[in-house]
Motif scaffolding. Structure first.
Motif, PDB file in Angstrom:
ATOM      1  N   HIS A 184       1.055  -1.388   0.252  1.00  0.00           N
ATOM      2  CA  HIS A 184       0.483  -0.064   0.482  1.00  0.00           C
ATOM      3  C   HIS A 184       0.943   1.376   0.275  1.00  0.00           C
ATOM      4  O   HIS A 184       1.746   1.557   0.535  1.00  0.00           O
ATOM      5  CB  HIS A 184      -0.902  -0.068   1.420  1.00  0.00           C
ATOM      6  CG  HIS A 184      -2.263   1.382   1.359  1.00  0.00           C
ATOM      7  ND1 HIS A 184      -1.619   2.092   1.534  1.00  0.00           N
ATOM      8  CD2 HIS A 184      -3.366   1.118   0.871  1.00  0.00           C
ATOM      9  CE1 HIS A 184      -3.302   3.010   1.746  1.00  0.00           C
ATOM     10  NE2 HIS A 184      -3.998   2.205   1.208  1.00  0.00           N
ATOM     11  N   ARG A 208      -1.391  -4.216   2.873  1.00  0.00           N
ATOM     12  CA  ARG A 208      -2.515  -3.618   3.249  1.00  0.00           C
ATOM     13  C   ARG A 208      -2.860  -3.471   1.454  1.00  0.00           C
ATOM     14  O   ARG A 208      -3.105  -2.415   0.883  1.00  0.00           O
ATOM     15  CB  ARG A 208      -2.788  -2.283   3.563  1.00  0.00           C
ATOM     16  CG  ARG A 208      -2.236  -2.698   4.788  1.00  0.00           C
ATOM     17  CD  ARG A 208      -4.046  -3.202   5.022  1.00  0.00           C
ATOM     18  NE  ARG A 208      -3.831  -2.920   7.275  1.00  0.00           N
ATOM     19  CZ  ARG A 208      -3.058  -3.768   8.057  1.00  0.00           C
ATOM     20  NH1 ARG A 208      -2.171  -4.637   7.908  1.00  0.00           N
ATOM     21  NH2 ARG A 208      -2.899  -3.047   9.066  1.00  0.00           N
ATOM     22  N   ARG A 216     -12.072  -7.058  -3.267  1.00  0.00           N
ATOM     23  CA  ARG A 216     -12.336  -6.101  -2.564  1.00  0.00           C
ATOM     24  C   ARG A 216     -13.560  -5.593  -2.831  1.00  0.00           C
ATOM     25  O   ARG A 216     -14.689  -4.764  -2.321  1.00  0.00           O
ATOM     26  CB  ARG A 216     -11.828  -4.994  -3.446  1.00  0.00           C
ATOM     27  CG  ARG A 216     -10.036  -5.169  -3.440  1.00  0.00           C
ATOM     28  CD  ARG A 216      -8.922  -3.769  -4.392  1.00  0.00           C
ATOM     29  NE  ARG A 216      -9.819  -3.692  -5.792  1.00  0.00           N
ATOM     30  CZ  ARG A 216      -9.065  -4.176  -6.006  1.00  0.00           C
ATOM     31  NH1 ARG A 216      -7.580  -5.236  -6.470  1.00  0.00           N
ATOM     32  NH2 ARG A 216      -8.965  -4.316  -7.381  1.00  0.00           N
ATOM     33  N   TRP A 251      -6.567  -1.235  -0.722  1.00  0.00           N
ATOM     34  CA  TRP A 251      -6.792  -1.342   0.323  1.00  0.00           C
ATOM     35  C   TRP A 251      -8.346  -0.601   1.070  1.00  0.00           C
ATOM     36  O   TRP A 251      -8.733  -0.404   1.608  1.00  0.00           O
ATOM     37  CB  TRP A 251      -6.255  -1.610   1.777  1.00  0.00           C
ATOM     38  CG  TRP A 251      -6.398  -1.898   3.118  1.00  0.00           C
ATOM     39  CD1 TRP A 251      -6.765  -1.405   4.311  1.00  0.00           C
ATOM     40  CD2 TRP A 251      -6.311  -3.438   3.601  1.00  0.00           C
ATOM     41  NE1 TRP A 251      -6.476  -2.158   5.051  1.00  0.00           N
ATOM     42  CE2 TRP A 251      -6.485  -3.294   4.928  1.00  0.00           C
ATOM     43  CE3 TRP A 251      -6.030  -4.140   2.562  1.00  0.00           C
ATOM     44  CZ2 TRP A 251      -6.424  -4.734   5.660  1.00  0.00           C
ATOM     45  CZ3 TRP A 251      -6.095  -5.528   3.002  1.00  0.00           C
ATOM     46  CH2 TRP A 251      -6.646  -5.461   4.704  1.00  0.00           C
TER      47      TRP A 251
END
Length: 704
Positions: A184, A208, A216, A251
């Motif tokens: 991330h 992340r 997702r 994330w």
């Protein structure tokens, strides 16, 4: 066998491009591997906002050796041709083979291609894929010549097996492939090494990043539902928006906020559209009131304050957006309550087509047509005409100007605000349906009348100015309009002969109507019939059955045509039906050949007194029983009954052909038998032209 892992890490990829890009990466790489002789077992691709990834399982460790033969020029060809062949093959003259053929001797080159190692092939294929990647839009950066959707930061390319992982030697525009990636952007920006796909996905999760788009989306869906449930709300389903949001975050962190009290009076679709289009918010609905009372936004990080600052910023922007929507709504309501005259006049300034007039001209045509067809659909003619007059007025509203996708839905609100009948208000929205093959078809009579009038005017108008679909080109969506007419008629069981409707509508087209003559109308009906064939084929009715029914009078009545085709298809699906078609074709062919030979039409005078065989007398008796049954059923439009009655002739007709010779030497008996077959042909043609049914056996004039 090794597995291959590829990751291309870049700046943010637009959400709308990610799914296609992942598929393109999979296709380019796997096709390239196979073409180079490197098979594989399975491949799957993934996309996040910052990366494309590909995992290939069971890759061959090296390509197989292969032998290639190339035919060259004749041994007597000019020296330049022979030298060109040598350059193309990389061989010398002494390594070419001479082979004799019909024209003399020809040079052949035999090339031995040794197997190549997987890393060499992968590097070659991946570099080509990166350099030729089909982005809808791409850019260059820095001093290199590589183009990518956004600046490309790193390339991960690993081959791994039980012995470990190795980096594939590869460099593209100064970017050398490696075994590292990054997580991330905020939570885990440091690089880390991976050893294979499972390790890659696991470590991305720790950093992340949720690699799989479906995961997702599922996380957002679940978390949004949980937040909404806690407040007694429900998430308004919007799968396209959910997929887009999943392409905006690596994330996902869901946050919920309220719609301020000042905006709760706005129609739900206005709130939902404004929040979706401007801020990519999911809407939350109060199931008790139907109002949109909250929203869910999805952040791309876990904020220290629990997302309070993010929500505060989003609410400020939302307030500005909804203030605009409220301004449009209030202004539009004032115009609607004043009778919408301003919008009606405004349609004169909107050109529908330079040869078909303005939108105001078109509304007038639709209103007249809706009034005309209203009785056939069970609608009040005055209400149908009134609904057509107001159905397009919301196109001039400020709200639809801002959100064109709200046309129709806002029209219903404005018609209600103007105090118009509910049937008129409903038609303002419902006349646009159906928009596609799976869209709901309106059933309210006034809505159906306006929807049909809208589409028929469109089709007639563009046929009049010769702007018909050609091949894949259909800029005015006329195929969709035709399918709309078909679905409206069939779903509502409407008895609406289209030929007189089209004929009466021609003069309303003004100068263009002069070209909408009988030939143009027949061509338009043929177009509708072609779309009907496509539609019915999806329901299991073969096209030749439709063709057989189209040969009967009244084929412009689509509902009756389909009932006739369904009944015929049901009979023909059985072996007895196929036999009936075969026997009909035999009878029809015998008649056609005899009539062509004799120069007369055999259509009268069959008399049982001239029957000299029992099979003839049986056929006469069966026909005497079938004729009234078939004709009575056809008059009652009992097509299943008519088809069944006609099918009862199969046995007697089969026995007749087995027992007698139609074209006998006795002229009187021959003429009688031909006239008997003519009765059968005429009776069958009242139902359908069975000669158009494919298959069966086409017989000549003699029968055993």
């Amino acid at each position: 066998m090794p597995d291959l892992l590829i990751e291309l890490l870049s700046e943010e990829i637009p959400a709308r491009m990610q799914a296609r890009a992942a598929e393109d990466l999979r296709r380019l790489v796997t096709d390239g591997l196979v073409e180079a002789g490197l098979p594989y077992a399975h491949a799957q691709a993934f996309a996040t906002p910052r990366r494309l990834a590909l995992a290939v399982e069971g890759l061959a460790p090296r390509s197989r050796p292969r032998r290639e033969e190339r035919r060259g020029p004749s041994t007597t060809a000019p020296e330049a041709a022979i030298q060109g062949f040598l350059r193309a093959t990389g061989l010398t003259l002494d390594r070419l083979e001479r082979r004799a053929d019909r024209k003399g001797e020809t040079f052949f080159a035999v090339l031995e291609h040794p197997g190549r190692e997987a890393p060499e092939i992968v590097a070659e294929v991946l570099e080509r894929a990166i350099r030729t990647f089909p982005w809808p839009r791409s850019m260059r950066w820095g001093t290199g010549d590589l183009r990518w959707v956004r600046p490309l930061h790193s390339i991960l390319c690993l081959l791994s097996d039980e012995g470990g992982a190795q980096v594939v030697p590869l460099s593209v525009d100064g970017l050398a492939a490696g075994a590292t990636t990054r997580g991330h952007r905020v939570h885990a920006p440091a690089p880390f090494a991976v050893s294979g796909f499972e390790d890659y996905e696991r470590r991305l999760g720790q950093a992340r990043v949720v690699l799989r788009p479906a995961e997702r989306a599922a996380r957002i869906r679940h978390d949004a539902a949980q937040l909404a449930f806690a407040r007694g709300l429900e998430v308004v389903e919007d799968e396209p928006l959910l997929a887009e949001i999943a392409g905006l975050v690596e994330w996902p962190v869901t946050l919920m906020g309220p719609v301020e009290e000042d905006f709760l009076h706005l129609p739900p679709e206005v709130l939902q559209t404004s929040m979706r289009e401007h801020q990519k918010f999911l809407s939350l609905r109060n199931p008790a009131t139907g109002r949109i009372e909250g929203f869910v936004t999805v952040a791309n990080l876990e904020a220290a304050d629990g997302g309070a600052a993010i929500l505060a910023g989003n609410r400020r922007v939302l307030r500005a957006r909804l203030s605009d929507a409220a301004f449009f709504w209030d202004n539009d309501l004032r115009t609607a309550r004043a009778g919408m005259a301003e919008w009606r006049e405004g349609l004169r300034a909107v050109t529908f087509h330079n040869r078909l007039g303005s939108q105001r001209d078109r509304v007038g045509r639709i209103a007249a047509l809706a009034r005309e067809i209203a009785p056939a659909v069970g609608a009040d003619p005055d209400l149908a005409a009134q609904a057509a007059e107001v159905a397009k007025l919301d196109l001039r509203s400020q709200m639809v100007g801002e959100f064109p996708e709200l046309q129709g839905r806002m029209g219903r609100h404005y018609a209600r605000a103007a105090g118009l009948p509910e049937a008129v208000a409903a038609a303002a929205e419902e006349h646009y349906a159906p928009l596609g093959p799976s869209d709901t078809v309106p059933t309210a009579p006034v809505s159906v009348a306006v929807a049909l009038a809208d589409r028929i005017d469109t089709l007639a108008g563009f046929w009049a100015i010769d702007e018909k679909p050609t091949g894949s080109r259909d800029p005015f969506a006329l195929r969709r309009a035709a399918l709309g007419v078909i679905r409206l008629v069939l779903a509502n069981g409407l008895r609406l002969p289209l030929a007189p409707v089209l004929a009466a509508h021609g003069p309303r087209l003004g100068a263009a109507g002069e070209a909408f003559d009988a030939a143009a109308r027949a061509d338009l009906l043929a177009f509708l019939h072609d779309r009907l064939k496509v539609h019915l084929r999806e329901r299991g009715i073969p096209h030749d059955v439709i063709d057989a029914c189209l040969a009967t009078p009244g084929a412009d009545d689509l509902a009756r045509l389909v009932r006739r085709a369904e009944a015929l298809a049901a009979v023909l699906s059985a072996p007895e039906g196929a036999d009936l078609v075969r026997l009909y074709k035999r009878a029809a062919n015998i008649l056609e050949q005899a009539e062509a030979q004799d120069g007369v039409e055999y259509s009268f005078g069959a008399d049982p007194k001239w029957a000299d065989h029992e099979s003839e007398r049986i056929l006469f008796a069966a026909l005497d029983a079938a004729e009234p049954a078939v004709r009575s059923a056809l008059e009652a439009e009992d097509f299943a009954g008519a088809t069944a009655a006609l099918a009862r002739l199969r046995g007697p007709l089969d026995g007749f052909f087995e027992a007698v010779q139609v074209n006998t030497d006795n002229a009187v008996i021959r003429r009688n038998r031909l006239n008997l077959l003519s009765r059968i042909r005429a009776l069958a043609l009242g139902l359908a032209d069975l000669g158009r049914i494919e298959g069966g056996r086409s017989e000549s004039g003699q029968a055993a």
